[in-house]
Design a protein around this motif. Structure first.
Motif, mmCIF file in Angstrom:
data_model
loop_
_atom_site.group_PDB
_atom_site.id
_atom_site.type_symbol
_atom_site.label_atom_id
_atom_site.label_comp_id
_atom_site.label_asym_id
_atom_site.label_seq_id
_atom_site.Cartn_x
_atom_site.Cartn_y
_atom_site.Cartn_z
ATOM 1 N N ARG A 48 0.823 -1.212 0.000
ATOM 2 C CA ARG A 48 0.000 0.000 0.000
ATOM 3 C C ARG A 48 0.855 1.259 0.000
ATOM 4 O O ARG A 48 0.537 2.229 -0.700
ATOM 5 N N ASP A 49 1.939 1.250 0.784
ATOM 6 C CA ASP A 49 2.834 2.407 0.794
ATOM 7 C C ASP A 49 3.478 2.604 -0.573
ATOM 8 O O ASP A 49 3.592 3.726 -1.062
ATOM 9 N N LEU A 50 3.888 1.511 -1.196
ATOM 10 C CA LEU A 50 4.486 1.585 -2.522
ATOM 11 C C LEU A 50 3.480 2.122 -3.534
ATOM 12 O O LEU A 50 3.814 2.956 -4.379
ATOM 13 N N ALA A 51 2.245 1.694 -3.437
ATOM 14 C CA ALA A 51 1.206 2.177 -4.344
ATOM 15 C C ALA A 51 0.954 3.668 -4.141
ATOM 16 O O ALA A 51 0.755 4.407 -5.118
ATOM 17 N N ARG A 52 0.980 4.134 -2.891
ATOM 18 C CA ARG A 52 0.796 5.560 -2.627
ATOM 19 C C ARG A 52 1.910 6.384 -3.277
ATOM 20 O O ARG A 52 1.652 7.418 -3.891
ATOM 21 N N VAL A 53 3.137 5.927 -3.121
ATOM 22 C CA VAL A 53 4.269 6.653 -3.685
ATOM 23 C C VAL A 53 4.175 6.681 -5.214
ATOM 24 O O VAL A 53 4.359 7.725 -5.836
ATOM 25 N N LYS A 54 3.858 5.536 -5.813
ATOM 26 C CA LYS A 54 3.749 5.482 -7.270
ATOM 27 C C LYS A 54 2.623 6.376 -7.776
ATOM 28 O O LYS A 54 2.748 7.012 -8.820
ATOM 29 N N THR A 55 1.533 6.435 -7.054
ATOM 30 C CA THR A 55 0.410 7.275 -7.445
ATOM 31 C C THR A 55 0.803 8.745 -7.444
ATOM 32 O O THR A 55 0.502 9.481 -8.384
ATOM 33 N N ILE A 56 1.487 9.166 -6.408
ATOM 34 C CA ILE A 56 1.896 10.567 -6.314
ATOM 35 C C ILE A 56 2.903 10.904 -7.407
ATOM 36 O O ILE A 56 2.830 11.968 -8.024
ATOM 37 N N LEU A 57 3.829 9.997 -7.685
ATOM 38 C CA LEU A 57 4.790 10.224 -8.763
ATOM 39 C C LEU A 57 4.092 10.330 -10.115
ATOM 40 O O LEU A 57 4.439 11.174 -10.947
ATOM 41 N N THR A 58 3.099 9.500 -10.337
ATOM 42 C CA THR A 58 2.343 9.546 -11.587
ATOM 43 C C THR A 58 1.569 10.855 -11.701
ATOM 44 O O THR A 58 1.521 11.468 -12.772
ATOM 45 N N GLN A 59 0.968 11.295 -10.613
ATOM 46 C CA GLN A 59 0.230 12.555 -10.622
ATOM 47 C C GLN A 59 1.147 13.723 -10.947
ATOM 48 O O GLN A 59 0.785 14.615 -11.716
ATOM 49 N N ARG A 60 2.343 13.706 -10.380
ATOM 50 C CA ARG A 60 3.295 14.790 -10.650
ATOM 51 C C ARG A 60 3.761 14.757 -12.103
ATOM 52 O O ARG A 60 3.923 15.802 -12.728
ATOM 53 N N ALA A 61 3.979 13.568 -12.646
ATOM 54 C CA ALA A 61 4.410 13.448 -14.033
ATOM 55 C C ALA A 61 3.326 13.972 -14.973
ATOM 56 O O ALA A 61 3.625 14.673 -15.965
ATOM 57 N N ARG A 62 2.098 13.662 -14.705
ATOM 58 C CA ARG A 62 0.997 14.143 -15.550
ATOM 59 C C ARG A 62 0.826 15.647 -15.440
ATOM 60 O O ARG A 62 0.492 16.322 -16.416
ATOM 61 N N ALA A 63 1.046 16.188 -14.234
ATOM 62 C CA ALA A 63 0.933 17.639 -14.050
ATOM 63 C C ALA A 63 2.035 18.351 -14.832
ATOM 64 O O ALA A 63 1.807 19.433 -15.392
ATOM 65 N N GLU A 64 3.230 17.752 -14.900
ATOM 66 C CA GLU A 64 4.321 18.363 -15.659
ATOM 67 C C GLU A 64 4.037 18.306 -17.160
ATOM 68 O O GLU A 64 4.410 19.217 -17.892
ATOM 69 N N GLU A 65 3.395 17.243 -17.618
ATOM 70 C CA GLU A 65 3.069 17.130 -19.028
ATOM 71 C C GLU A 65 2.067 18.204 -19.445
ATOM 72 O O GLU A 65 2.147 18.747 -20.551
ATOM 73 N N LYS A 66 1.105 18.479 -18.589
ATOM 74 C CA LYS A 66 0.086 19.477 -18.913
ATOM 75 C C LYS A 66 0.656 20.895 -18.899
ATOM 76 O O LYS A 66 0.195 21.757 -19.627
ATOM 77 N N ALA A 67 1.649 21.113 -18.066
ATOM 78 C CA ALA A 67 2.227 22.471 -17.939
ATOM 79 C C ALA A 67 3.151 22.829 -19.078
ATOM 80 O O ALA A 67 3.396 22.250 -20.011
#
Length: 67
Positions: A48-67
């Motif tokens: 679960r901790d690993l999934a949380r970290v991966k989720t946040i990293l994915t969210q940040r990557a998508r936010a950078e793509e949109k910017a």
């Protein structure tokens, strides 16, 4: 770990944390297979901790793509 605490950390720190959690999960699974793991709940917590970290990293990557 709470997602709120993880969001405060830097991306580089989260990547390092992801690697360490993946290694810890591997060790826990291996110990469980060889019947040396006392607390099997650590596997679930690590996943679960690993999934949380991966989720946040994915969210940040998508936010950078949109910017």
């Amino acid at each position: 770990m709470k997602a709120k605490d993880l969001r405060e950390r830097t991306t580089e720190h989260l990547r390092e944390l992801e690697k360490s959690l993946a290694a810890g999960l591997f060790e826990a699974r291996f110990k469980n297979f060889t019947n040396r793991l006392n607390d099997t709940a650590t596997i679930r917590k690590s996943k679960r901790d690993l999934a949380r970290v991966k989720t946040i990293l994915t969210q940040r990557a998508r936010a950078e793509e949109k910017a």
